[in-house]
Design a protein around this motif. Structure first.
Motif, PDB file in Angstrom:
ATOM      1  N   SER A  22      39.950  84.147  58.526  1.00  0.00           N
ATOM      2  CA  SER A  22      40.186  84.821  57.254  1.00  0.00           C
ATOM      3  C   SER A  22      41.160  84.025  56.398  1.00  0.00           C
ATOM      4  N   THR A  23      40.926  84.046  55.109  1.00  0.00           N
ATOM      5  CA  THR A  23      41.794  83.346  54.159  1.00  0.00           C
ATOM      6  C   THR A  23      42.776  84.343  53.566  1.00  0.00           C
ATOM      7  N   PRO A  24      44.082  84.080  53.676  1.00  0.00           N
ATOM      8  CA  PRO A  24      45.070  85.025  53.137  1.00  0.00           C
ATOM      9  C   PRO A  24      44.864  85.275  51.640  1.00  0.00           C
ATOM     10  N   PHE A  25      44.900  86.540  51.258  1.00  0.00           N
ATOM     11  CA  PHE A  25      44.795  86.927  49.845  1.00  0.00           C
ATOM     12  C   PHE A  25      43.528  86.387  49.184  1.00  0.00           C
ATOM     13  N   LEU A  26      42.445  86.314  49.943  1.00  0.00           N
ATOM     14  CA  LEU A  26      41.197  85.768  49.403  1.00  0.00           C
ATOM     15  C   LEU A  26      40.696  86.595  48.230  1.00  0.00           C
ATOM     16  N   ARG A  27      40.657  87.913  48.400  1.00  0.00           N
ATOM     17  CA  ARG A  27      40.146  88.775  47.342  1.00  0.00           C
ATOM     18  C   ARG A  27      40.993  88.648  46.079  1.00  0.00           C
ATOM     19  N   GLU A  28      42.317  88.587  46.259  1.00  0.00           N
ATOM     20  CA  GLU A  28      43.210  88.472  45.109  1.00  0.00           C
ATOM     21  C   GLU A  28      42.995  87.147  44.371  1.00  0.00           C
ATOM     22  N   ARG A  29      42.777  86.071  45.114  1.00  0.00           N
ATOM     23  CA  ARG A  29      42.544  84.761  44.491  1.00  0.00           C
ATOM     24  C   ARG A  29      41.259  84.764  43.678  1.00  0.00           C
ATOM     25  N   ILE A  30      40.211  85.334  44.256  1.00  0.00           N
ATOM     26  CA  ILE A  30      38.928  85.398  43.548  1.00  0.00           C
ATOM     27  C   ILE A  30      39.056  86.260  42.293  1.00  0.00           C
ATOM     28  N   ARG A  32      41.763  86.971  40.559  1.00  0.00           N
ATOM     29  CA  ARG A  32      42.599  86.304  39.554  1.00  0.00           C
ATOM     30  C   ARG A  32      41.794  85.228  38.814  1.00  0.00           C
ATOM     31  N   SER A  33      40.970  84.510  39.550  1.00  0.00           N
ATOM     32  CA  SER A  33      40.110  83.502  38.946  1.00  0.00           C
ATOM     33  C   SER A  33      39.133  84.148  37.967  1.00  0.00           C
ATOM     34  N   ALA A  34      38.530  85.259  38.383  1.00  0.00           N
ATOM     35  CA  ALA A  34      37.572  85.957  37.525  1.00  0.00           C
ATOM     36  C   ALA A  34      38.244  86.493  36.262  1.00  0.00           C
ATOM     37  N   VAL A  35      39.427  87.055  36.397  1.00  0.00           N
ATOM     38  CA  VAL A  35      40.160  87.580  35.248  1.00  0.00           C
ATOM     39  C   VAL A  35      40.386  86.478  34.212  1.00  0.00           C
ATOM     40  N   GLU A  36      40.785  85.312  34.667  1.00  0.00           N
ATOM     41  CA  GLU A  36      41.059  84.209  33.745  1.00  0.00           C
ATOM     42  C   GLU A  36      39.789  83.725  33.046  1.00  0.00           C
ATOM     43  N   LEU A  37      38.698  83.595  33.793  1.00  0.00           N
ATOM     44  CA  LEU A  37      37.463  83.073  33.205  1.00  0.00           C
ATOM     45  C   LEU A  37      36.787  84.079  32.285  1.00  0.00           C
ATOM     46  N   PHE A  38      36.762  85.347  32.687  1.00  0.00           N
ATOM     47  CA  PHE A  38      36.135  86.360  31.842  1.00  0.00           C
ATOM     48  C   PHE A  38      36.949  86.625  30.578  1.00  0.00           C
ATOM     49  N   ALA A  39      38.242  86.324  30.616  1.00  0.00           N
ATOM     50  CA  ALA A  39      39.068  86.473  29.415  1.00  0.00           C
ATOM     51  C   ALA A  39      38.766  85.373  28.408  1.00  0.00           C
ATOM     52  N   GLU A  40      38.275  84.236  28.894  1.00  0.00           N
ATOM     53  CA  GLU A  40      37.969  83.106  28.019  1.00  0.00           C
ATOM     54  C   GLU A  40      36.556  83.176  27.458  1.00  0.00           C
ATOM     55  N   ARG A  41      35.603  83.673  28.273  1.00  0.00           N
ATOM     56  CA  ARG A  41      34.203  83.677  27.872  1.00  0.00           C
ATOM     57  C   ARG A  41      33.554  85.010  28.198  1.00  0.00           C
ATOM     58  N   GLU A  42      32.431  85.275  27.547  1.00  0.00           N
ATOM     59  CA  GLU A  42      31.732  86.525  27.784  1.00  0.00           C
ATOM     60  C   GLU A  42      31.024  86.504  29.132  1.00  0.00           C
TER      61      GLU A  42
END
Length: 209
Positions: A22-30, A32-42
């Motif tokens: 298991s990767t620590p904080f995997l869900r949180e990393r994914i 956070r990545s999605a939040v940043e990308l969806f904030a930039e593009r539709e």
């Protein structure tokens, strides 16, 4: 003389090492990545491959945490709701008038949803999101409505809003205008113009002065 029985220690259970660690904080990393990308593009312009690469994980890891792109997107919007409310509360601390408070709320809300209108389409599709996400959204939205209502109640107390106004309905009306412009007015207006119009209508109405 009978031989002494040898006492054996209980067998040591070996930890099953099969499968991926298991990767620590995997869900949180994914997320956070999605939040940043969806904030930039539709929604349609963001690929799951990009989310995975941005988070430094494999595409399969994303789908193990979120069943679909729609579910990931909804999680990103709902997570952003909490940040939105923190931003609004911090910005309100520097406001000196009732109008400035409302304009601040509208400004943050309009800009937040400007690139997230697809979320409302997902809410209308019962197959798109799990019930738990819809409940989370309703709870977050209720918190935002309560925040606005608190500002309006304070305005009534200070005489900045007329007495007797139903502040709960007023808060919902304000959110309704923000949502309506985000969904239907994007083709012919801008966020700055939308902020000015919503604030003006809320305070001054449409009748000639």
């Amino acid at each position: 003389m009978p031989a002494k029985r040898q006492l054996l220690s209980p067998p040591v259970r070996r930890k099953d090492t099969r499968g991926r660690p298991s990767t620590p904080f995997l869900r949180e990393r994914i997320l956070r990545s999605a939040v940043e990308l969806f904030a930039e593009r539709e929604f349609d312009l963001v690929l799951i491959d990009e989310v995975a690469a941005h988070a430094g994980v494999g595409k399969g890891s994303v789908y193990r945490q979120f069943r679909s792109k729609e579910e990931l997107y909804a999680a990103a919007v709902i997570d952003g709701f909490s940040a939105l409310q923190r931003e609004i509360r911090a910005a309100l601390a520097g406001c000196t008038s009732m109008r400035e408070q409302i304009e601040t709320i509208v400004q943050h809300a309009v800009r937040f949803f400007w690139s997230r209108r697809q979320f409302f389409a997902l809410l209308r599709d019962p197959q798109a999101l799990p019930p738990s996400q819809e409940r989370q959204y309703r709870a977050q939205r209720n918190d935002l409505s309560q925040l606005i209502r608190g500002v309006l109640d304070d305005g009534v107390t200070r005489g900045a809003m007329r007495s007797g106004i139903d502040t709960r309905m007023a808060a919902e009306s304000l959110l309704g205008m923000v949502r309506g412009i985000n969904r239907y007015g994007r083709e012919y207006t801008t966020p700055d113009r939308a902020i000015d119009i919503v604030t003006s209508i809320f305070f001054d109405g449409c009748a000639p002065r």
